[in-house]
Motif scaffolding. Structure first.
Motif, PDB file in Angstrom:
ATOM      1  N   GLY A 137      11.276  11.141 -13.328  1.00 57.78           N
ATOM      2  CA  GLY A 137      10.645  10.502 -12.189  1.00 57.78           C
ATOM      3  C   GLY A 137      10.550   9.007 -12.402  1.00 57.78           C
ATOM      4  N   VAL A 138      10.526   8.257 -11.302  1.00 56.20           N
ATOM      5  CA  VAL A 138      10.365   6.803 -11.352  1.00 56.20           C
ATOM      6  C   VAL A 138       9.373   6.422 -10.270  1.00 56.20           C
ATOM      7  N   LEU A 139       8.431   5.512 -10.606  1.00 54.68           N
ATOM      8  CA  LEU A 139       7.365   5.178  -9.674  1.00 54.68           C
ATOM      9  C   LEU A 139       7.172   3.671  -9.586  1.00 54.68           C
ATOM     10  N   LEU A 140       7.025   3.180  -8.365  1.00 54.04           N
ATOM     11  CA  LEU A 140       6.722   1.769  -8.111  1.00 54.04           C
ATOM     12  C   LEU A 140       5.210   1.576  -8.096  1.00 54.04           C
ATOM     13  N   GLU A 141       4.727   0.632  -8.925  1.00 50.12           N
ATOM     14  CA  GLU A 141       3.298   0.307  -8.968  1.00 50.12           C
ATOM     15  C   GLU A 141       3.025  -0.992  -8.221  1.00 50.12           C
ATOM     16  N   ARG A 142       1.989  -0.965  -7.402  1.00 47.37           N
ATOM     17  CA  ARG A 142       1.511  -2.178  -6.748  1.00 47.37           C
ATOM     18  C   ARG A 142       0.004  -2.019  -6.579  1.00 47.37           C
ATOM     19  N   ASP A 143      -0.782  -2.953  -7.131  1.00 43.35           N
ATOM     20  CA  ASP A 143      -2.226  -2.805  -7.133  1.00 43.35           C
ATOM     21  C   ASP A 143      -2.962  -3.766  -6.216  1.00 43.35           C
ATOM     22  N   GLU A 144      -2.327  -4.854  -5.828  1.00 42.89           N
ATOM     23  CA  GLU A 144      -2.981  -5.797  -4.923  1.00 42.89           C
ATOM     24  C   GLU A 144      -1.926  -6.695  -4.291  1.00 42.89           C
ATOM     25  N   ASN A 145      -2.375  -7.598  -3.404  1.00 46.60           N
ATOM     26  CA  ASN A 145      -1.450  -8.476  -2.690  1.00 46.60           C
ATOM     27  C   ASN A 145      -0.343  -7.648  -2.037  1.00 46.60           C
ATOM     28  N   PHE A 146      -0.765  -6.617  -1.317  1.00 47.15           N
ATOM     29  CA  PHE A 146       0.189  -5.644  -0.787  1.00 47.15           C
ATOM     30  C   PHE A 146       1.039  -6.259   0.328  1.00 47.15           C
ATOM     31  N   PRO A 147       2.358  -6.095   0.242  1.00 49.32           N
ATOM     32  CA  PRO A 147       3.237  -6.611   1.295  1.00 49.32           C
ATOM     33  C   PRO A 147       3.323  -5.622   2.452  1.00 49.32           C
ATOM     34  N   GLU A 148       4.112  -5.975   3.441  1.00 43.98           N
ATOM     35  CA  GLU A 148       4.366  -5.065   4.550  1.00 43.98           C
ATOM     36  C   GLU A 148       5.104  -3.822   4.044  1.00 43.98           C
TER      37      GLU A 148
END
Length: 503
Positions: A245-256
């Motif tokens: 599995g591969v996962l994209l992490e984003r915790d803040e400053n979320f884009p569109e």
């Protein structure tokens, strides 16, 4: 290992977008932010659609000197059951130090800090991982972390450390390729070498995230786009193995949402490029092996004759080093896995330096846990309490890390107690950073918010009487045994004043 596919970190701010996003096979949720009895409706809907949800813990501190806390383990297990997860993940890090084990003040980092890659630290980590494995209802995977600082006197590379951890405990690995890039920039560690030394069969899944560089330091922000070097490391990994599995992490400053989908597309292309290289390598390897066998036995030899191909290069070297270390240890010690934490006999120079940095006498006793605990307490005290930097550390980098920890404290406290920046206005951040220089965190962020307010009030601040009165009311409401009934009325009045002032 179950195939997970392509996923994204679930966060409340992007919950609706994640639900609508095409091609999402699974999500990961921060375990401490999920209440088992009141799951967010978004996670419930995703589960009903058959989307796997994996809880990702951040507070166990498996790399710390103390044994994992029973209550934290029980809470993590409860979240696993509530989400119906096939596995659970945590970090190879310490997040607190001090206390009874070392007879030093208890300190909280509020952040994931690196463990030294020493045999003592590995012994402690292995025992902590085993304790966690026994308490959790599903398999555990642990993640390599990003770091700004390096420990002096390390005895293993990251790849060797992870190889032996997986070999001794059977734990699975969550490989964060963004963290490998961070450590490449900050600690001059070769990500290709680390990947080549890993036990690829132990990989549970992979994290991908963004960051930014400032003054030669890479900050693993999870708030910026995934850069090309991180995607290149992912391709390198995929050229050796197909990750489950591969996962994209984003915790803040979320884009569109469209931008997140583009990043997921870039991740898929990086995996495909690696898969192409892996197939080419397999074809070349098969052709070379066939040519060698035919040269040795003649053209009529069957294709599957001879011994299986052996591991080569750094991975073979890591396995060889592991075998040698096992051979060097006494049989009884190896069989016990050094569970009692016993190791070298007398206190060495590093332990003495750690105690000296804290201004403490030797308390007596020995063992790997105490040695690791003293070293971690000395470092964390320098980072959050302003004590001298332990010998061997880069003082400039420790300063950078200390400022980053204080800034993170200010940001998180502003999130868990949003009334504080509202009450204090533009003075909030300056006041909090000044407070953080002399007041280390000894509990969680919510307690930190109360202690900060109390610290200001005891000093007769803020100077504005009306603001100080409002801060006192806020503190009294939250520090008392029960909420004060006047607070909702006052909050409504304040909001009304703001509306009227805008007119």
């Amino acid at each position: 290992m179950e195939r997970l596919g392509t996923g994204i970190g679930w966060r409340p701010e992007i919950a609706d977008a994640v639900e609508r996003m095409p091609g999402i096979d699974w999500v990961e949720a921060v375990a401490e932010n999920v209440c088992p009895g009141h799951l967010p409706e978004s996670l419930r809907r995703l589960r009903e659609r058959g989307v796997t949800v994996v809880p990702h813990g951040v507070s166990l501190g498996l790399g710390g000197a103390d044994r994992p806390d029973d209550a934290r383990l029980a809470a993590l297990a409860e979240r696993v059951e509530a989400l119906g997860s096939p596995l659970v993940t945590e970090h190879i890090a310490f997040v607190r130090a001090g206390g009874a084990l070392t007879a030093t003040p208890h300190l909280e980092a509020g952040h994931l800090l690196p463990v030294p890659r020493t045999r003592d630290a590995l012994d402690v980590l292995c025992e902590n991982v085993r304790i966690a494995q026994e308490a959790l209802p599903v398999p555990l995977a642990v993640e390599n972390i990003a770091a700004l600082i390096s420990w002096p006197g390390e005895e293993m590379t990251e790849g060797q450390f992870l190889y032996e951890l997986a070999d001794r405990t059977g734990v699975r690995l969550l490989i964060d390729v963004a963290n490998l890039h961070t450590n490449h920039v900050n600690r001059a560690e070769d990500p290709a070498k680390a990947l080549a030394e890993l036990p690829l069969e132990a990989i549970a899944y992979v994290h991908v995230a963004g960051g930014f560089e400032r003054d030669g330091v890479w900050h693993d922000s999870h708030a910026h786009p995934v850069p090309r070097p991180v995607l290149d490391i992912l391709t390198d990994l995929a050229s050796h193995v197909s990750p489950p599995g591969v996962l994209l992490e984003r915790d803040e400053n979320f884009p569109e949402p469209a931008e997140l989908e583009r990043e997921l597309g870039a991740i898929r292309r990086a995996l495909e490029a690696g898969a192409v290289e892996r197939v080419k390598a397999e074809v070349r390897s098969a052709g070379t092996a066939l040519a060698v066998r035919r040269a040795e036995t003649g053209p009529t030899a069957p294709l599957n004759s001879g011994a299986p191909e052996k591991a080569t290069g750094p991975r073979r070297e890591a396995a060889g080093a592991l075998a040698q270390r096992k051979a060097d240890r006494p049989d009884a010690e190896a069989a016990a896995g050094r569970h009692d934490g016993a190791g070298r006999g007398d206190e060495d120079g590093a332990v003495g330096a750690a105690r000296g940095a804290l201004g403490l006498p030797h308390p007596g006793g020995d063992g790997a846990r105490q040695r690791v605990g003293l070293a971690q307490a000395a470092l964390l005290s320098a980072l959050v309490a302003g004590t001298p930097v332990p010998e061997g550390f880069d003082r400039v980098r420790v300063g950078v890390q200390a400022r980053a920890l204080a800034a993170k404290r200010a940001d998180v406290v502003a999130k868990v107690a949003p009334e504080l920046p509202e009450i204090l206005g533009t003075d909030y951040r300056t006041a909090f950073l000044a407070y953080a220089q002399t007041q280390p965190m000894t509990d969680g962020y919510r307690r930190d918010a109360l202690t900060f307010a109390e610290h200001l009030l005891s000093a007769g601040r803020p100077g504005d009487t009306a603001v100080r009165r409002e801060l006192r009311e806020w503190w009294l409401e939250r520090s008392g045994p029960s909420p004060r009934s006047r607070r909702p009325v006052r909050r409504l009045a304040r909001a009304t004043r703001k509306v009227l002032l805008r007119r």
